[in-house]
Design a protein around this motif. Structure first.
Motif, PDB file in Angstrom:
ATOM      1  N   SER A   1       0.749  -1.127  -0.187  1.00 48.54           N
ATOM      2  CA  SER A   1       0.038   0.011  -0.102  1.00 48.54           C
ATOM      3  C   SER A   1       0.816   1.278  -0.147  1.00 48.54           C
ATOM      4  N   GLY A   2       0.415   2.704  -0.235  1.00 50.36           N
ATOM      5  CA  GLY A   2       1.001   3.505  -0.225  1.00 50.36           C
ATOM      6  C   GLY A   2       1.699   4.175  -1.575  1.00 50.36           C
ATOM      7  N   PHE A   3       1.448   3.559  -2.545  1.00 50.53           N
ATOM      8  CA  PHE A   3       2.250   3.701  -3.754  1.00 50.53           C
ATOM      9  C   PHE A   3       1.380   3.064  -5.038  1.00 50.53           C
ATOM     10  N   ILE A   4       1.555   3.432  -5.960  1.00 58.13           N
ATOM     11  CA  ILE A   4       0.931   2.724  -7.255  1.00 58.13           C
ATOM     12  C   ILE A   4       1.543   1.461  -7.536  1.00 58.13           C
ATOM     13  N   PHE A   5       1.066   0.449  -7.051  1.00 59.66           N
ATOM     14  CA  PHE A   5       1.551  -1.016  -7.182  1.00 59.66           C
ATOM     15  C   PHE A   5       1.827  -1.436  -8.526  1.00 59.66           C
ATOM     16  N   SER A   6       0.905  -1.266  -9.508  1.00 61.43           N
ATOM     17  CA  SER A   6       1.166  -1.785 -10.657  1.00 61.43           C
ATOM     18  C   SER A   6       2.106  -1.042 -11.489  1.00 61.43           C
ATOM     19  N   ALA A   7       2.654   0.235 -11.052  1.00 64.76           N
ATOM     20  CA  ALA A   7       3.731   0.825 -11.955  1.00 64.76           C
ATOM     21  C   ALA A   7       5.233   0.233 -11.424  1.00 64.76           C
ATOM     22  N   TYR A   8       5.587  -0.703 -10.616  1.00 64.32           N
ATOM     23  CA  TYR A   8       6.545  -0.843 -10.045  1.00 64.32           C
ATOM     24  C   TYR A   8       6.746  -2.328  -9.974  1.00 64.32           C
ATOM     25  N   HIS A   9       8.290  -2.885 -10.368  1.00 62.12           N
ATOM     26  CA  HIS A   9       8.628  -4.094 -10.301  1.00 62.12           C
ATOM     27  C   HIS A   9       8.609  -4.305  -8.696  1.00 62.12           C
ATOM     28  N   MET A  10       8.565  -5.738  -8.497  1.00 64.45           N
ATOM     29  CA  MET A  10       8.517  -6.214  -7.105  1.00 64.45           C
ATOM     30  C   MET A  10       9.609  -7.324  -6.848  1.00 64.45           C
ATOM     31  N   SER A  11      10.103  -7.525  -5.660  1.00 64.51           N
ATOM     32  CA  SER A  11      10.912  -8.484  -5.526  1.00 64.51           C
ATOM     33  C   SER A  11      10.849  -9.171  -4.064  1.00 64.51           C
ATOM     34  N   TRP A  12      11.640 -10.329  -3.925  1.00 62.80           N
ATOM     35  CA  TRP A  12      11.820 -10.833  -2.581  1.00 62.80           C
ATOM     36  C   TRP A  12      12.996 -11.144  -2.498  1.00 62.80           C
ATOM     37  N   ALA A  13      13.520 -10.917  -0.971  1.00 59.33           N
ATOM     38  CA  ALA A  13      14.943 -11.168  -0.673  1.00 59.33           C
ATOM     39  C   ALA A  13      14.664 -12.122   0.686  1.00 59.33           C
ATOM     40  N   ARG A  14      15.933 -12.533   1.192  1.00 62.81           N
ATOM     41  CA  ARG A  14      16.095 -13.173   2.403  1.00 62.81           C
ATOM     42  C   ARG A  14      17.427 -12.930   3.015  1.00 62.81           C
ATOM     43  N   GLN A  15      17.430 -13.263   4.250  1.00 64.82           N
ATOM     44  CA  GLN A  15      18.406 -13.078   5.207  1.00 64.82           C
ATOM     45  C   GLN A  15      18.698 -14.327   6.412  1.00 64.82           C
ATOM     46  N   ALA A  16      19.729 -14.704   6.316  1.00 63.08           N
ATOM     47  CA  ALA A  16      19.884 -15.505   7.600  1.00 63.08           C
ATOM     48  C   ALA A  16      20.730 -14.804   8.713  1.00 63.08           C
ATOM     49  N   PRO A  17      20.725 -15.195   9.832  1.00 65.41           N
ATOM     50  CA  PRO A  17      21.382 -14.478  10.982  1.00 65.41           C
ATOM     51  C   PRO A  17      22.787 -14.464  10.774  1.00 65.41           C
ATOM     52  N   GLY A  18      23.544 -13.442  10.605  1.00 66.38           N
ATOM     53  CA  GLY A  18      24.842 -13.331  10.532  1.00 66.38           C
ATOM     54  C   GLY A  18      25.291 -13.247   9.060  1.00 66.38           C
ATOM     55  N   LYS A  19      24.229 -12.973   7.917  1.00 65.93           N
ATOM     56  CA  LYS A  19      24.439 -13.096   6.622  1.00 65.93           C
ATOM     57  C   LYS A  19      24.068 -11.760   5.855  1.00 65.93           C
ATOM     58  N   GLY A  20      24.499 -11.659   4.825  1.00 66.84           N
ATOM     59  CA  GLY A  20      23.937 -10.485   4.081  1.00 66.84           C
ATOM     60  C   GLY A  20      22.620 -10.883   3.304  1.00 66.84           C
ATOM     61  N   LEU A  21      22.167  -9.634   2.882  1.00 65.17           N
ATOM     62  CA  LEU A  21      20.640  -9.960   2.148  1.00 65.17           C
ATOM     63  C   LEU A  21      20.868 -10.344   0.775  1.00 65.17           C
ATOM     64  N   GLU A  22      20.282 -11.528   0.343  1.00 63.73           N
ATOM     65  CA  GLU A  22      20.231 -12.254  -0.768  1.00 63.73           C
ATOM     66  C   GLU A  22      19.193 -11.964  -1.431  1.00 63.73           C
ATOM     67  N   TRP A  23      19.234 -11.463  -2.689  1.00 66.17           N
ATOM     68  CA  TRP A  23      18.040 -11.277  -3.551  1.00 66.17           C
ATOM     69  C   TRP A  23      17.553 -12.517  -4.120  1.00 66.17           C
ATOM     70  N   VAL A  24      16.348 -12.810  -4.120  1.00 68.60           N
ATOM     71  CA  VAL A  24      15.868 -14.174  -4.358  1.00 68.60           C
ATOM     72  C   VAL A  24      14.896 -14.156  -5.711  1.00 68.60           C
ATOM     73  N   SER A  25      13.896 -13.235  -5.886  1.00 64.72           N
ATOM     74  CA  SER A  25      13.322 -13.434  -7.008  1.00 64.72           C
ATOM     75  C   SER A  25      12.565 -12.017  -7.298  1.00 64.72           C
ATOM     76  N   GLY A  26      12.432 -11.741  -8.619  1.00 67.13           N
ATOM     77  CA  GLY A  26      11.658 -10.383  -9.179  1.00 67.13           C
ATOM     78  C   GLY A  26      10.525 -10.793 -10.076  1.00 67.13           C
ATOM     79  N   ILE A  27       9.566  -9.773 -10.273  1.00 66.44           N
ATOM     80  CA  ILE A  27       8.471  -9.707 -11.044  1.00 66.44           C
ATOM     81  C   ILE A  27       8.370  -8.481 -11.849  1.00 66.44           C
ATOM     82  N   SER A  28       8.450  -8.194 -13.057  1.00 67.23           N
ATOM     83  CA  SER A  28       8.191  -6.995 -13.480  1.00 67.23           C
ATOM     84  C   SER A  28       6.825  -6.371 -13.222  1.00 67.23           C
ATOM     85  N   SER A  29       6.755  -4.966 -13.571  1.00 71.50           N
ATOM     86  CA  SER A  29       5.523  -4.237 -13.115  1.00 71.50           C
ATOM     87  C   SER A  29       4.225  -4.985 -13.825  1.00 71.50           C
ATOM     88  N   ASP A  30       4.309  -5.550 -14.849  1.00 69.55           N
ATOM     89  CA  ASP A  30       3.234  -6.092 -15.391  1.00 69.55           C
ATOM     90  C   ASP A  30       3.000  -7.460 -15.467  1.00 69.55           C
TER      91      ASP A  30
END
Length: 121
Positions: free
Chosen positions: A25-54
Motif C-alpha cells: 500500500s502507499g504507492f501505485i503498485f502496478s507501476a513498480y517491479h517487486m521482489s523478494w529477498a532473504r537473510q539468515a542470521p549473520g549473513k547478508g541480504l540475498e536477492w531471491v526473485s523479481g517480477i516486472s511491473s506488468d
C-alpha cells in the motif's frame, strides 16, 4: 506512506511447500517491479526473485530457480512467492521489497518487516 506486510511464513518439512504473501500500500503498485529477498542470521541480504511491473517477466536467483515462483495480483496489491521443494538452506527471514526500477534488479527503496521461514524435519 509505503507499507509492505509479509505473511505466510512458518515451519515446513524438507520437500514441503509454503506460500508467502505481501500486501502493499502507499504507492501505485502496478507501476513498480517487486521482489523478494532473504537473510539468515549473520549473513547478508540475498536477492531471491523479481517480477516486472506488468507481471510478464520473472527472474530468480540460481539457488531457488525451478523451485520458487513469484507472481502478483494488481487487483489485490499483492505479491506472492510460492516455495516448493523446500530445503533446510531456505531457512531465512524473507522480505518483500519494492524495486526502484532502474537498470538493475536489487535496488530497493522499501521493504517489509519480514516473515520467517524454517525448513526442518
Amino acid at each position: 506512506q509505503v507499507q509492505l506486510v509479509e505473511s505466510g511464513g512458518g515451519l515446513a518439512q524438507p520437500g514441503g511447500s509454503l506460500r508467502l504473501s505481501c500486501a502493499a500500500s502507499g504507492f501505485i503498485f502496478s507501476a513498480y517491479h517487486m521482489s523478494w529477498a532473504r537473510q539468515a542470521p549473520g549473513k547478508g541480504l540475498e536477492w531471491v526473485s523479481g517480477i516486472s511491473s506488468d507481471g510478464s517477466d520473472t527472474y530468480y536467483a540460481d539457488s531457488v530457480k525451478g523451485r520458487f515462483t513469484i507472481s502478483r495480483d494488481d487487483a489485490k496489491n499483492t505479491v506472492y512467492l510460492q516455495m516448493n521443494s523446500l530445503k533446510p538452506e531456505d531457512t531465512e527471514l524473507y522480505y518483500c521489497s519494492k524495486e526502484v526500477g532502474g537498470f538493475s534488479w536489487g535496488e530497493l527503496d522499501y521493504w517489509g518487516q519480514g516473515t520467517q521461514v524454517t525448513v526442518s524435519s
